[in-house]
Design a protein around this motif. Structure first.
Motif, mmCIF file in Angstrom:
data_model
loop_
_atom_site.group_PDB
_atom_site.id
_atom_site.type_symbol
_atom_site.label_atom_id
_atom_site.label_comp_id
_atom_site.label_asym_id
_atom_site.label_seq_id
_atom_site.Cartn_x
_atom_site.Cartn_y
_atom_site.Cartn_z
ATOM 1 N N MET A 1 12.158 11.610 0.751
ATOM 2 C CA MET A 1 12.745 10.674 1.721
ATOM 3 C C MET A 1 11.656 10.130 2.614
ATOM 4 N N GLY A 2 11.314 8.866 2.435
ATOM 5 C CA GLY A 2 10.312 8.272 3.296
ATOM 6 C C GLY A 2 8.913 8.559 2.822
ATOM 7 N N SER A 3 7.928 8.004 3.486
ATOM 8 C CA SER A 3 6.522 8.171 3.147
ATOM 9 C C SER A 3 5.857 9.085 4.145
ATOM 10 N N GLY A 4 4.848 9.846 3.703
ATOM 11 C CA GLY A 4 4.151 10.771 4.582
ATOM 12 C C GLY A 4 2.977 10.100 5.255
ATOM 13 N N PHE A 5 2.058 10.901 5.790
ATOM 14 C CA PHE A 5 0.886 10.358 6.469
ATOM 15 C C PHE A 5 -0.299 10.256 5.515
ATOM 16 N N SER A 6 -0.041 9.921 4.270
ATOM 17 C CA SER A 6 -1.120 9.764 3.293
ATOM 18 C C SER A 6 -1.768 8.404 3.462
ATOM 19 N N PHE A 7 -2.953 8.263 2.859
ATOM 20 C CA PHE A 7 -3.697 7.005 2.891
ATOM 21 C C PHE A 7 -3.972 6.539 4.317
ATOM 22 N N LEU A 8 -4.321 7.491 5.180
ATOM 23 C CA LEU A 8 -4.615 7.115 6.564
ATOM 24 C C LEU A 8 -6.035 6.576 6.728
ATOM 25 N N SER A 9 -6.844 6.679 5.675
ATOM 26 C CA SER A 9 -8.204 6.158 5.770
ATOM 27 C C SER A 9 -8.470 5.189 4.640
ATOM 28 N N THR A 10 -9.300 4.182 4.910
ATOM 29 C CA THR A 10 -9.642 3.179 3.904
ATOM 30 C C THR A 10 -11.142 2.961 3.929
ATOM 31 N N PRO A 11 -11.734 2.728 2.786
ATOM 32 C CA PRO A 11 -13.195 2.536 2.752
ATOM 33 C C PRO A 11 -13.593 1.209 3.376
ATOM 34 N N MET A 12 -14.747 1.233 4.114
ATOM 35 C CA MET A 12 -15.270 -0.004 4.679
ATOM 36 C C MET A 12 -16.115 -0.733 3.641
ATOM 37 N N ASP A 13 -16.873 0.046 2.885
ATOM 38 C CA ASP A 13 -17.737 -0.533 1.862
ATOM 39 C C ASP A 13 -18.008 0.546 0.834
ATOM 40 N N ASN A 14 -19.036 0.375 0.043
ATOM 41 C CA ASN A 14 -19.352 1.353 -0.985
ATOM 42 C C ASN A 14 -20.121 2.540 -0.454
ATOM 43 N N ARG A 47 19.141 -0.986 17.277
ATOM 44 C CA ARG A 47 17.970 -1.777 17.666
ATOM 45 C C ARG A 47 16.715 -1.279 16.945
ATOM 46 N N LEU A 48 16.547 0.040 16.882
ATOM 47 C CA LEU A 48 15.357 0.603 16.238
ATOM 48 C C LEU A 48 15.374 0.399 14.731
ATOM 49 N N ALA A 49 16.550 0.207 14.151
ATOM 50 C CA ALA A 49 16.649 -0.022 12.710
ATOM 51 C C ALA A 49 15.928 -1.299 12.298
ATOM 52 N N LYS A 50 15.667 -2.181 13.256
ATOM 53 C CA LYS A 50 15.013 -3.450 12.947
ATOM 54 C C LYS A 50 13.483 -3.336 12.918
ATOM 55 N N LEU A 51 12.943 -2.146 13.271
ATOM 56 C CA LEU A 51 11.496 -2.010 13.376
ATOM 57 C C LEU A 51 10.800 -2.129 12.026
ATOM 58 N N ASN A 52 11.252 -1.342 11.059
ATOM 59 C CA ASN A 52 10.628 -1.339 9.736
ATOM 60 C C ASN A 52 11.552 -0.659 8.731
ATOM 61 N N LEU A 53 11.094 -0.562 7.492
ATOM 62 C CA LEU A 53 11.930 -0.008 6.423
ATOM 63 C C LEU A 53 12.272 1.454 6.657
ATOM 64 N N ALA A 54 11.304 2.231 7.191
ATOM 65 C CA ALA A 54 11.560 3.648 7.427
ATOM 66 C C ALA A 54 12.672 3.844 8.443
ATOM 67 N N PHE A 55 12.636 3.086 9.526
ATOM 68 C CA PHE A 55 13.677 3.190 10.552
ATOM 69 C C PHE A 55 15.007 2.648 10.037
ATOM 70 N N ARG A 56 14.942 1.592 9.206
ATOM 71 C CA ARG A 56 16.177 1.046 8.668
ATOM 72 C C ARG A 56 16.872 2.055 7.758
ATOM 73 N N GLY A 57 16.087 2.714 6.920
ATOM 74 C CA GLY A 57 16.680 3.713 6.039
ATOM 75 C C GLY A 57 17.208 4.911 6.806
ATOM 76 N N ALA A 58 16.415 5.378 7.787
ATOM 77 C CA ALA A 58 16.828 6.547 8.573
ATOM 78 C C ALA A 58 18.070 6.261 9.397
ATOM 79 N N SER A 59 18.240 5.007 9.837
ATOM 80 C CA SER A 59 19.370 4.665 10.695
ATOM 81 C C SER A 59 20.703 4.724 9.961
ATOM 82 N N SER A 60 20.684 4.837 8.648
ATOM 83 C CA SER A 60 21.922 4.926 7.877
ATOM 84 C C SER A 60 22.238 6.343 7.416
#
Length: 285
Positions: A1-14, A47-60
């Motif tokens: 249910m929902g996405s975790g805190f993965s992919f919190l970092s992204t490469p700047m270059d090589n 109101r919070l359901a309008k923030l993003n997909l995670a909040f929209r799904g959780a609000s139901s």
């Protein structure tokens, strides 16, 4: 249910140097969001359901809305609906119960307060037993948009005022207040649509007080008295409170309003409805 805190970092270059991305609300798992939402009021959840997909799904989530429904909501559903699709999600059940629902042949109306999910009920003048109401010399039924029910009872003159009402309902646990909505004088409109109040029949209410009485199936009768004095304005007269400690069975509430001193006449009274709603609304208002 929902996405975790993965992919919190992204490469700047090589190179081996990496820049960490700032976590966003959308990274929260839906179950965590739902747990937070369950502690908020329904308007805040929407109101919070309008923030993003995670909040929209959780609000139901069912457990979020079940916490907003009365504990005995199933008993209420059986009382106010002839048939009801119990397969609906809890959010939709809440929404249906928040819409005013006519019961008992349209003489009563039930709804949940949208903000707090508290039970409210009203009884129309046509759902009350009014002595002499069918005698046009004393009483008239008047259509008006000033009433929730579209009709009020208007008293021209009487010696004996006696109004009674009764309802049996599975009220949730809590303390409730009983009010009667009255107006001295009859609202009229001229040809330009301007409303005025005709007070020509208003008399006798300063002689003796009106007695209000409420009784429930579990409490002793509660009696209060009040003079009716303000004209040209609808007033909610507080008749008393009652407590519901067990919601597993319906509570029978009886109401009466009398002024039976026959030493004088009284008249010019509009009777709209009796209202029952949580006492905390009165304190907050």
């Amino acid at each position: 249910m929902g996405s975790g805190f993965s992919f919190l970092s992204t490469p700047m270059d090589n190179s081996s140097t990496r820049r960490r991305r700032t976590p966003e609300l959308g990274d929260l798992p839906e179950d965590c969001v739902a747990e937070v939402l369950s502690h908020l009021d329904p308007p805040e959840i929407c109101r919070l359901a309008k923030l993003n997909l995670a909040f929209r799904g959780a609000s139901s989530a069912d457990f979020v809305w079940e916490s907003k429904l009365p504990a005995n909501y199933e008993s209420i559903i059986h009382r106010v609906f002839e048939s009801f699709p119990m397969s609906l999600c809890k959010k939709d059940i809440y929404g249906k119960l928040c819409r005013p629902i006519d019961i008992d042949g349209g003489t009563k109306r039930f709804w949940l307060d949208k903000v707090r999910g508290k039970a409210c009920l009203s009884i129309s003048s046509q759902g009350l037993s009014i002595t002499g109401v069918d005698d046009r010399r004393y009483w008239n039924r008047i259509s008006t948009n000033e009433s929730r029910f579209g009709t009020i009872a208007y008293l021209q003159q009487t010696w004996w005022l006696e109004i009674e009402g009764e309802v049996e309902f599975p009220f949730p646990v809590g303390t409730y207040s009983v009010f009667v909505r009255l107006q001295l004088g009859q609202t009229t409109s001229n040809r330009f649509g301007r409303q005025t109040c005709n007070t020509q029949h208003v008399h006798g209410w300063d002689k003796k007080p009106v007695q209000f009485k409420i009784t429930t199936s579990s409490d002793q009768p509660l009696v209060s008295q009040r003079f009716l004095g303000e004209t040209g304005k609808w007033v909610l007269h507080h008749c008393g409170d009652f407590v519901v400690e067990d919601c597993s069975k319906p509570v029978r509430v009886k109401f009466s309003m009398t002024q039976i001193d026959c030493t004088h006449t009284k008249g010019g009274l509009c009777v709209d409805s009796v209202l029952i709603y949580p006492s905390q609304f009165r304190r907050e208002g």
